[in-house]
Design a protein around this motif. Structure first.
Motif, mmCIF file in Angstrom:
data_model
loop_
_atom_site.group_PDB
_atom_site.id
_atom_site.type_symbol
_atom_site.label_atom_id
_atom_site.label_comp_id
_atom_site.label_asym_id
_atom_site.label_seq_id
_atom_site.Cartn_x
_atom_site.Cartn_y
_atom_site.Cartn_z
ATOM 1 N N CYS A 111 -5.316 -25.039 -45.077
ATOM 2 C CA CYS A 111 -6.091 -24.141 -44.203
ATOM 3 C C CYS A 111 -5.680 -24.352 -42.744
ATOM 4 N N TRP A 112 -5.392 -25.603 -42.380
ATOM 5 C CA TRP A 112 -4.942 -25.878 -41.007
ATOM 6 C C TRP A 112 -3.533 -25.348 -40.777
ATOM 7 N N LYS A 113 -2.722 -25.312 -41.820
ATOM 8 C CA LYS A 113 -1.377 -24.733 -41.650
ATOM 9 C C LYS A 113 -1.509 -23.264 -41.262
ATOM 10 N N VAL A 114 -2.496 -22.595 -41.847
ATOM 11 C CA VAL A 114 -2.746 -21.187 -41.507
ATOM 12 C C VAL A 114 -3.080 -21.068 -40.009
ATOM 13 N N ILE A 115 -3.904 -21.995 -39.500
ATOM 14 C CA ILE A 115 -4.303 -21.985 -38.086
ATOM 15 C C ILE A 115 -3.078 -22.182 -37.189
ATOM 16 N N PHE A 116 -2.268 -23.175 -37.537
ATOM 17 C CA PHE A 116 -1.075 -23.460 -36.736
ATOM 18 C C PHE A 116 -0.085 -22.293 -36.791
ATOM 19 N N ASP A 117 0.158 -21.770 -37.995
ATOM 20 C CA ASP A 117 1.113 -20.663 -38.135
ATOM 21 C C ASP A 117 0.669 -19.468 -37.289
#
Ligand SMILES: [Zn+2]
Length: 423
Positions: A111-117
Protein backbone atom coordinates in the motif's frame (compact mmCIF):
# COMPACT_ATOMS: atom_id res chain seq x y z
CA UNK A 1 -12.94 3.26 -21.01
CA UNK A 2 -15.06 5.89 -19.27
CA UNK A 3 -14.97 6.58 -15.55
CA UNK A 4 -18.10 4.51 -14.78
CA UNK A 5 -16.81 1.47 -16.66
CA UNK A 6 -13.50 1.90 -14.89
CA UNK A 7 -15.19 1.99 -11.55
CA UNK A 8 -17.19 -1.14 -12.39
CA UNK A 9 -13.93 -2.99 -12.88
CA UNK A 10 -12.79 -1.74 -9.46
CA UNK A 11 -15.99 -3.06 -7.89
CA UNK A 12 -15.61 -6.48 -9.51
CA UNK A 13 -12.12 -6.64 -8.04
CA UNK A 14 -13.38 -5.52 -4.62
CA UNK A 15 -16.16 -8.10 -4.65
CA UNK A 16 -13.76 -10.93 -5.26
CA UNK A 17 -11.50 -9.76 -2.44
CA UNK A 18 -14.45 -9.20 -0.12
CA UNK A 19 -15.57 -12.81 -0.63
CA UNK A 20 -12.09 -14.05 0.14
CA UNK A 21 -12.02 -11.88 3.26
CA UNK A 22 -15.35 -13.10 4.65
CA UNK A 23 -14.51 -16.72 3.77
CA UNK A 24 -11.35 -16.45 5.84
CA UNK A 25 -12.68 -14.31 8.69
CA UNK A 26 -16.03 -15.87 9.51
CA UNK A 27 -14.87 -19.36 10.55
CA UNK A 28 -11.97 -18.26 12.76
CA UNK A 29 -12.21 -14.61 13.81
CA UNK A 30 -14.04 -14.46 17.16
CA UNK A 31 -14.78 -10.75 17.02
CA UNK A 32 -16.49 -10.81 13.63
CA UNK A 33 -18.08 -14.21 14.14
CA UNK A 34 -19.90 -12.77 17.16
CA UNK A 35 -20.64 -9.51 15.45
CA UNK A 36 -22.04 -11.03 12.25
CA UNK A 37 -23.79 -14.00 13.91
CA UNK A 38 -27.19 -12.86 12.63
CA UNK A 39 -26.05 -11.70 9.19
CA UNK A 40 -26.46 -13.67 6.00
CA UNK A 41 -22.98 -13.88 4.55
CA UNK A 42 -23.30 -17.23 2.78
CA UNK A 43 -22.94 -15.72 -0.63
CA UNK A 44 -21.97 -12.11 -1.22
CA UNK A 45 -23.37 -11.07 -4.59
CA UNK A 46 -22.51 -7.38 -4.59
CA UNK A 47 -20.50 -4.72 -2.80
CA UNK A 48 -23.80 -3.11 -1.78
CA UNK A 49 -24.57 -6.16 0.32
CA UNK A 50 -21.88 -4.93 2.68
CA UNK A 51 -24.32 -2.20 3.73
CA UNK A 52 -26.49 -4.77 5.48
CA UNK A 53 -23.72 -5.43 8.00
CA UNK A 54 -23.34 -3.47 11.25
CA UNK A 55 -20.59 -0.86 11.56
CA UNK A 56 -17.43 -1.46 13.55
CA UNK A 57 -16.44 1.38 15.87
CA UNK A 58 -13.25 2.35 17.65
CA UNK A 59 -14.91 2.09 21.06
CA UNK A 60 -15.98 -1.48 20.27
CA UNK A 61 -12.37 -2.38 19.47
CA UNK A 62 -11.12 -0.71 22.66
CA UNK A 63 -13.74 -2.60 24.68
CA UNK A 64 -12.84 -5.87 22.95
CA UNK A 65 -9.17 -5.41 23.91
CA UNK A 66 -10.18 -4.65 27.47
CA UNK A 67 -12.19 -7.87 27.64
CA UNK A 68 -9.61 -9.96 25.79
CA UNK A 69 -6.21 -8.47 26.67
CA UNK A 70 -3.83 -7.60 25.26
CA UNK A 71 -4.72 -7.92 21.58
CA UNK A 72 -8.48 -8.46 21.60
CA UNK A 73 -10.37 -11.05 19.57
CA UNK A 74 -10.25 -9.49 16.09
CA UNK A 75 -7.70 -12.12 15.10
CA UNK A 76 -8.16 -14.49 12.18
CA UNK A 77 -4.85 -16.35 12.33
CA UNK A 78 -3.18 -18.54 14.98
CA UNK A 79 -1.17 -16.48 17.54
CA UNK A 80 2.22 -17.66 16.24
CA UNK A 81 1.46 -16.28 12.79
CA UNK A 82 1.67 -12.65 13.91
CA UNK A 83 5.02 -10.95 13.40
CA UNK A 84 4.41 -7.26 14.25
CA UNK A 85 2.58 -5.33 16.94
CA UNK A 86 1.99 -1.59 16.93
CA UNK A 87 -0.13 0.71 18.99
CA UNK A 88 -2.24 3.72 18.19
CA UNK A 89 -1.01 7.08 19.42
CA UNK A 90 -3.83 7.18 21.98
CA UNK A 91 -4.42 10.91 21.45
CA UNK A 92 -8.16 10.36 21.77
CA UNK A 93 -8.25 7.93 24.66
CA UNK A 94 -7.13 4.38 25.21
CA UNK A 95 -4.44 3.11 22.82
CA UNK A 96 -5.21 0.06 20.68
CA UNK A 97 -2.65 -2.68 20.09
CA UNK A 98 -2.73 -4.02 16.58
CA UNK A 99 -1.14 -7.19 15.19
CA UNK A 100 -0.03 -8.04 11.68
CA UNK A 101 0.88 -11.33 10.06
CA UNK A 102 3.67 -11.72 7.52
CA UNK A 103 1.01 -11.50 4.83
CA UNK A 104 -0.69 -8.36 6.16
CA UNK A 105 2.61 -6.61 6.86
CA UNK A 106 3.53 -7.28 3.23
CA UNK A 107 0.18 -5.77 2.30
CA UNK A 108 1.02 -2.59 4.25
CA UNK A 109 4.34 -2.29 2.39
CA UNK A 110 2.57 -2.65 -0.96
CA UNK A 111 0.00 0.00 0.00
CA UNK A 112 2.93 2.34 0.72
CA UNK A 113 4.45 1.50 -2.66
CA UNK A 114 1.24 2.87 -4.17
CA UNK A 115 1.75 6.12 -2.18
CA UNK A 116 5.37 6.46 -3.29
CA UNK A 117 4.62 5.60 -6.94
CA UNK A 118 1.79 8.15 -7.09
CA UNK A 119 4.09 10.88 -5.74
CA UNK A 120 6.73 10.07 -8.37
CA UNK A 121 9.25 8.45 -5.98
CA UNK A 122 11.57 6.01 -7.77
CA UNK A 123 14.43 3.63 -7.03
CA UNK A 124 16.81 6.54 -7.61
CA UNK A 125 15.40 8.41 -4.59
CA UNK A 126 16.75 8.60 -1.04
CA UNK A 127 13.94 8.73 1.48
CA UNK A 128 14.53 10.30 4.88
CA UNK A 129 12.09 9.30 7.63
CA UNK A 130 11.92 12.01 10.32
CA UNK A 131 10.25 9.59 12.69
CA UNK A 132 11.16 8.13 16.09
CA UNK A 133 10.46 4.47 15.11
CA UNK A 134 8.73 3.84 18.44
CA UNK A 135 5.67 1.64 19.07
CA UNK A 136 3.32 3.90 17.04
CA UNK A 137 2.88 2.47 13.54
CA UNK A 138 3.52 5.88 11.94
CA UNK A 139 6.04 5.43 9.19
CA UNK A 140 7.19 1.87 9.96
CA UNK A 141 5.12 0.67 7.01
CA UNK A 142 6.52 3.47 4.84
CA UNK A 143 9.97 2.19 5.73
CA UNK A 144 8.96 -1.25 4.36
CA UNK A 145 7.35 0.40 1.33
CA UNK A 146 10.63 2.13 0.44
CA UNK A 147 12.13 -1.34 -0.07
CA UNK A 148 9.32 -2.20 -2.50
CA UNK A 149 10.19 0.91 -4.52
CA UNK A 150 13.89 0.06 -4.33
CA UNK A 151 14.73 3.49 -2.91
CA UNK A 152 17.37 4.14 -0.25
CA UNK A 153 15.71 4.49 3.18
CA UNK A 154 17.38 6.67 5.81
CA UNK A 155 16.18 6.40 9.42
CA UNK A 156 15.72 9.53 11.49
CA UNK A 157 15.07 7.58 14.71
CA UNK A 158 16.56 8.85 18.00
CA UNK A 159 17.81 12.08 16.46
CA UNK A 160 17.32 15.71 17.39
CA UNK A 161 15.92 18.14 14.83
CA UNK A 162 19.44 19.56 14.24
CA UNK A 163 20.83 16.05 13.65
CA UNK A 164 17.99 15.27 11.29
CA UNK A 165 18.62 18.39 9.22
CA UNK A 166 22.31 17.47 9.07
CA UNK A 167 21.46 13.89 8.00
CA UNK A 168 19.14 15.10 5.24
CA UNK A 169 21.88 17.28 3.81
CA UNK A 170 24.77 14.83 4.33
CA UNK A 171 22.86 11.96 2.74
CA UNK A 172 21.49 14.19 -0.04
CA UNK A 173 17.98 12.94 0.72
CA UNK A 174 15.46 13.62 -2.05
CA UNK A 175 12.25 12.62 -0.24
CA UNK A 176 11.12 13.59 3.26
CA UNK A 177 8.51 11.55 5.14
CA UNK A 178 7.09 13.00 8.39
CA UNK A 179 4.02 14.72 9.84
CA UNK A 180 3.17 18.10 8.27
CA UNK A 181 3.73 19.81 11.62
CA UNK A 182 7.19 18.36 11.94
CA UNK A 183 8.10 19.42 8.38
CA UNK A 184 7.20 23.00 9.38
CA UNK A 185 9.14 22.72 12.62
CA UNK A 186 12.24 21.47 10.80
CA UNK A 187 11.91 24.33 8.32
CA UNK A 188 11.68 26.88 11.15
CA UNK A 189 14.75 25.41 12.86
CA UNK A 190 16.68 25.35 9.57
CA UNK A 191 15.92 29.00 9.03
CA UNK A 192 17.26 29.89 12.49
CA UNK A 193 20.41 27.86 11.78
CA UNK A 194 20.92 29.53 8.40
CA UNK A 195 20.30 26.32 6.40
CA UNK A 196 18.82 26.88 2.95
CA UNK A 197 16.34 24.01 2.68
CA UNK A 198 14.63 25.39 -0.41
CA UNK A 199 17.81 24.65 -2.34
CA UNK A 200 18.48 21.28 -0.72
CA UNK A 201 18.19 18.01 -2.66
CA UNK A 202 14.70 17.28 -1.19
CA UNK A 203 12.18 17.34 -4.05
CA UNK A 204 9.19 15.50 -2.58
CA UNK A 205 7.64 15.53 0.91
CA UNK A 206 5.01 12.99 2.01
CA UNK A 207 2.93 13.59 5.13
CA UNK A 208 0.59 11.62 7.35
CA UNK A 209 -0.74 11.70 10.89
CA UNK A 210 -2.65 14.98 10.46
CA UNK A 211 -4.59 16.57 7.60
CA UNK A 212 -2.10 19.48 7.17
CA UNK A 213 -0.76 18.50 3.75
CA UNK A 214 -4.27 18.96 2.31
CA UNK A 215 -4.81 22.35 3.97
CA UNK A 216 -3.88 24.79 1.18
CA UNK A 217 -1.93 27.35 3.27
CA UNK A 218 -0.07 24.68 5.22
CA UNK A 219 0.81 22.86 2.01
CA UNK A 220 2.06 26.09 0.46
CA UNK A 221 4.31 26.92 3.44
CA UNK A 222 5.79 23.38 3.41
CA UNK A 223 6.40 23.54 -0.33
CA UNK A 224 7.99 26.98 -0.22
CA UNK A 225 10.23 26.29 2.75
CA UNK A 226 11.41 22.91 1.46
CA UNK A 227 11.45 23.81 -2.24
CA UNK A 228 9.60 20.54 -2.81
CA UNK A 229 6.25 19.13 -3.92
CA UNK A 230 4.15 18.13 -0.90
CA UNK A 231 1.84 15.08 -0.83
CA UNK A 232 -0.79 14.04 1.68
CA UNK A 233 -1.36 10.48 2.86
CA UNK A 234 -4.29 9.64 5.15
CA UNK A 235 -4.04 6.33 7.00
CA UNK A 236 -4.65 4.78 10.42
CA UNK A 237 -3.09 2.03 12.56
CA UNK A 238 -6.20 -0.12 12.80
CA UNK A 239 -7.16 0.40 9.12
CA UNK A 240 -4.07 0.70 6.95
CA UNK A 241 -2.56 3.12 4.42
CA UNK A 242 -5.80 3.89 2.62
CA UNK A 243 -5.29 7.26 0.93
CA UNK A 244 -2.72 8.82 -1.37
CA UNK A 245 -2.23 11.86 -3.52
CA UNK A 246 -1.25 11.61 -7.17
CA UNK A 247 0.81 14.14 -9.11
CA UNK A 248 -2.31 15.52 -10.79
CA UNK A 249 -4.00 16.56 -7.56
CA UNK A 250 -3.22 19.54 -5.36
CA UNK A 251 -5.76 19.08 -2.60
CA UNK A 252 -7.80 15.95 -3.34
CA UNK A 253 -6.64 12.50 -2.27
CA UNK A 254 -7.51 9.12 -3.78
CA UNK A 255 -8.72 6.14 -1.80
CA UNK A 256 -6.78 3.02 -2.79
CA UNK A 257 -9.94 1.16 -3.78
CA UNK A 258 -8.11 -1.98 -4.82
CA UNK A 259 -7.36 -2.54 -1.14
CA UNK A 260 -10.22 -0.75 0.62
CA UNK A 261 -13.96 -0.38 0.17
CA UNK A 262 -15.03 3.16 1.03
CA UNK A 263 -18.50 4.30 2.05
CA UNK A 264 -19.54 7.80 3.08
CA UNK A 265 -22.35 8.03 5.62
CA UNK A 266 -24.33 10.66 7.45
CA UNK A 267 -22.58 10.59 10.84
CA UNK A 268 -25.83 11.11 12.71
CA UNK A 269 -28.17 8.65 10.99
CA UNK A 270 -25.60 6.16 9.70
CA UNK A 271 -27.44 6.16 6.34
CA UNK A 272 -25.43 6.52 3.13
CA UNK A 273 -24.68 10.19 2.38
CA UNK A 274 -26.18 11.60 -0.81
CA UNK A 275 -24.14 11.65 -3.98
CA UNK A 276 -21.08 13.89 -3.51
CA UNK A 277 -22.34 14.89 -0.07
CA UNK A 278 -20.02 15.41 2.89
CA UNK A 279 -20.04 12.68 5.48
CA UNK A 280 -18.08 10.27 7.63
CA UNK A 281 -15.71 7.89 5.89
CA UNK A 282 -16.35 4.19 6.55
CA UNK A 283 -13.71 1.70 5.41
CA UNK A 284 -13.29 -2.02 4.94
CA UNK A 285 -9.72 -3.20 4.42
CA UNK A 286 -9.71 -6.13 2.04
CA UNK A 287 -6.37 -7.82 2.58
CA UNK A 288 -5.41 -7.41 6.20
CA UNK A 289 -7.03 -10.73 6.78
CA UNK A 290 -5.26 -11.52 10.06
CA UNK A 291 -6.71 -8.42 11.79
CA UNK A 292 -9.30 -6.78 9.54
CA UNK A 293 -11.79 -3.96 10.03
CA UNK A 294 -15.12 -4.31 8.26
CA UNK A 295 -17.36 -1.24 7.85
CA UNK A 296 -15.16 0.70 10.24
CA UNK A 297 -16.29 4.19 11.20
CA UNK A 298 -13.13 6.25 10.81
CA UNK A 299 -14.55 9.38 12.48
CA UNK A 300 -13.07 11.35 9.55
CA UNK A 301 -15.22 13.84 7.71
CA UNK A 302 -14.74 13.77 3.93
CA UNK A 303 -16.11 15.33 0.78
CA UNK A 304 -16.31 12.72 -2.01
CA UNK A 305 -16.18 13.71 -5.65
CA UNK A 306 -17.16 11.72 -8.73
CA UNK A 307 -14.67 13.60 -10.86
CA UNK A 308 -12.40 11.42 -12.98
CA UNK A 309 -8.78 12.16 -12.18
CA UNK A 310 -6.51 13.04 -15.08
CA UNK A 311 -3.96 10.56 -13.72
CA UNK A 312 -6.27 7.82 -15.04
CA UNK A 313 -6.66 5.99 -11.72
CA UNK A 314 -10.29 4.93 -11.37
CA UNK A 315 -10.26 5.50 -7.61
CA UNK A 316 -12.56 7.72 -5.58
CA UNK A 317 -11.32 11.26 -4.87
CA UNK A 318 -11.86 13.06 -1.58
CA UNK A 319 -11.76 16.84 -2.02
CA UNK A 320 -9.52 18.45 0.60
CA UNK A 321 -8.42 15.03 1.92
CA UNK A 322 -9.66 14.40 5.45
CA UNK A 323 -11.45 17.62 6.40
CA UNK A 324 -11.33 16.93 10.12
CA UNK A 325 -12.66 14.66 12.81
CA UNK A 326 -16.45 14.45 12.85
CA UNK A 327 -16.26 15.24 16.60
CA UNK A 328 -14.07 18.30 16.11
CA UNK A 329 -16.68 20.40 14.37
CA UNK A 330 -17.90 23.18 16.64
CA UNK A 331 -20.65 25.69 16.12
CA UNK A 332 -19.59 29.14 17.24
CA UNK A 333 -22.35 31.78 16.99
CA UNK A 334 -24.09 29.79 14.29
CA UNK A 335 -20.96 29.24 12.21
CA UNK A 336 -19.80 25.64 11.65
CA UNK A 337 -16.08 25.62 12.28
CA UNK A 338 -13.43 23.00 11.69
CA UNK A 339 -9.97 23.44 13.22
CA UNK A 340 -8.51 22.83 9.73
CA UNK A 341 -10.35 25.91 8.35
CA UNK A 342 -8.85 28.04 11.13
CA UNK A 343 -5.42 26.55 10.44
CA UNK A 344 -5.78 27.40 6.75
CA UNK A 345 -6.17 31.09 7.66
CA UNK A 346 -3.44 31.16 10.33
CA UNK A 347 -0.84 29.58 8.04
CA UNK A 348 -1.25 32.50 5.65
CA UNK A 349 0.67 34.52 8.24
CA UNK A 350 4.30 33.52 7.86
CA UNK A 351 5.15 35.29 11.14
CA UNK A 352 3.19 32.62 13.04
CA UNK A 353 5.23 29.57 13.92
CA UNK A 354 2.84 27.70 16.22
CA UNK A 355 -0.74 28.13 17.39
CA UNK A 356 -3.49 26.72 19.56
CA UNK A 357 -7.28 26.91 19.16
CA UNK A 358 -9.53 26.96 22.21
CA UNK A 359 -13.29 26.68 22.40
CA UNK A 360 -14.82 27.92 25.64
CA UNK A 361 -18.10 29.15 27.04
CA UNK A 362 -18.74 32.68 28.23
CA UNK A 363 -22.13 33.66 29.58
CA UNK A 364 -23.60 30.53 28.01
CA UNK A 365 -22.22 31.45 24.59
CA UNK A 366 -19.61 29.41 22.83
CA UNK A 367 -16.52 31.43 21.93
CA UNK A 368 -13.32 30.73 20.07
CA UNK A 369 -9.86 31.87 21.06
CA UNK A 370 -6.76 31.53 18.92
CA UNK A 371 -3.34 31.78 20.56
CA UNK A 372 -0.52 32.44 18.14
CA UNK A 373 3.19 32.21 18.69
CA UNK A 374 5.26 34.34 16.32
CA UNK A 375 8.61 33.01 15.06
CA UNK A 376 10.44 35.89 16.76
CA UNK A 377 9.54 38.71 19.10
CA UNK A 378 7.08 40.93 17.23
CA UNK A 379 7.38 44.65 17.90
CA UNK A 380 3.68 44.96 17.20
CA UNK A 381 2.05 41.71 18.21
CA UNK A 382 -1.29 43.45 18.80
CA UNK A 383 -1.47 44.52 15.16
CA UNK A 384 -0.68 40.95 14.02
CA UNK A 385 -3.46 39.57 16.25
CA UNK A 386 -5.89 42.13 14.89
CA UNK A 387 -5.02 41.19 11.29
CA UNK A 388 -5.51 37.49 12.00
CA UNK A 389 -8.81 38.21 13.68
CA UNK A 390 -10.00 40.25 10.69
CA UNK A 391 -8.91 37.57 8.23
CA UNK A 392 -10.77 34.87 10.19
CA UNK A 393 -13.87 37.02 10.05
CA UNK A 394 -13.60 37.66 6.31
CA UNK A 395 -12.74 34.12 5.33
CA UNK A 396 -14.87 31.96 7.58
CA UNK A 397 -17.27 34.47 9.07
CA UNK A 398 -15.94 33.79 12.51
CA UNK A 399 -15.38 36.17 15.38
CA UNK A 400 -12.44 34.94 17.39
CA UNK A 401 -10.27 36.42 20.10
CA UNK A 402 -6.66 36.30 18.95
CA UNK A 403 -3.83 36.56 21.46
CA UNK A 404 -0.10 36.17 21.06
CA UNK A 405 2.50 34.53 23.28
CA UNK A 406 6.29 34.83 23.28
CA UNK A 407 8.40 32.65 20.93
CA UNK A 408 8.99 29.06 22.19
CA UNK A 409 5.98 29.08 24.51
CA UNK A 410 3.68 26.53 22.84
CA UNK A 411 4.54 22.81 22.63
CA UNK A 412 6.14 21.31 19.51
CA UNK A 413 5.08 17.96 18.07
CA UNK A 414 6.85 15.17 16.27
CA UNK A 415 3.85 12.86 15.99
CA UNK A 416 0.22 13.90 16.07
CA UNK A 417 -0.03 17.61 16.83
CA UNK A 418 -2.62 18.67 19.37
CA UNK A 419 -3.73 22.24 18.81
CA UNK A 420 -7.47 22.10 19.35
CA UNK A 421 -8.93 22.25 22.85
CA UNK A 422 -12.44 22.39 24.26
CA UNK A 423 -12.17 24.07 27.65
ZN1 LIG B 1 -5.16 10.96 -9.64
Amino acid sequence: MDATANHESVEAHQLERLRRLTDAVLPSNEFYRRKFADCDLERIESIQQLQSLPFTTKSELVEDQRLHPPFGSDLTAAPEQYIRVHQTSGTTGHPLYWLDTEESWEWWANCWKVIFDAAGVTAADRIYFAFSFGPFIGFWAGWEGARKVGALAISGGAQSTAQRLRAIIDNAATVLVCTPTYALHMAAEAKKAGIDLANSSVRITIHAGEPGASIPSTKRVIEESWGARCFDHPGATEIGAFGFQCEQQRTAVHINEHEFIAEVINPESGAPAGENEQGELVLTNLRRIGSPVIRYRTGDLVQPSDEACTCGRPFLLLQGGVLGRVDDMVIVRGVNVFPSAVENVIREFTEVEEFRIEVFEREALRELRVIVEPNRAQPNATALCRQISQRLRQRIGLRAEVESVAPDTLPRFELKARRFFRL
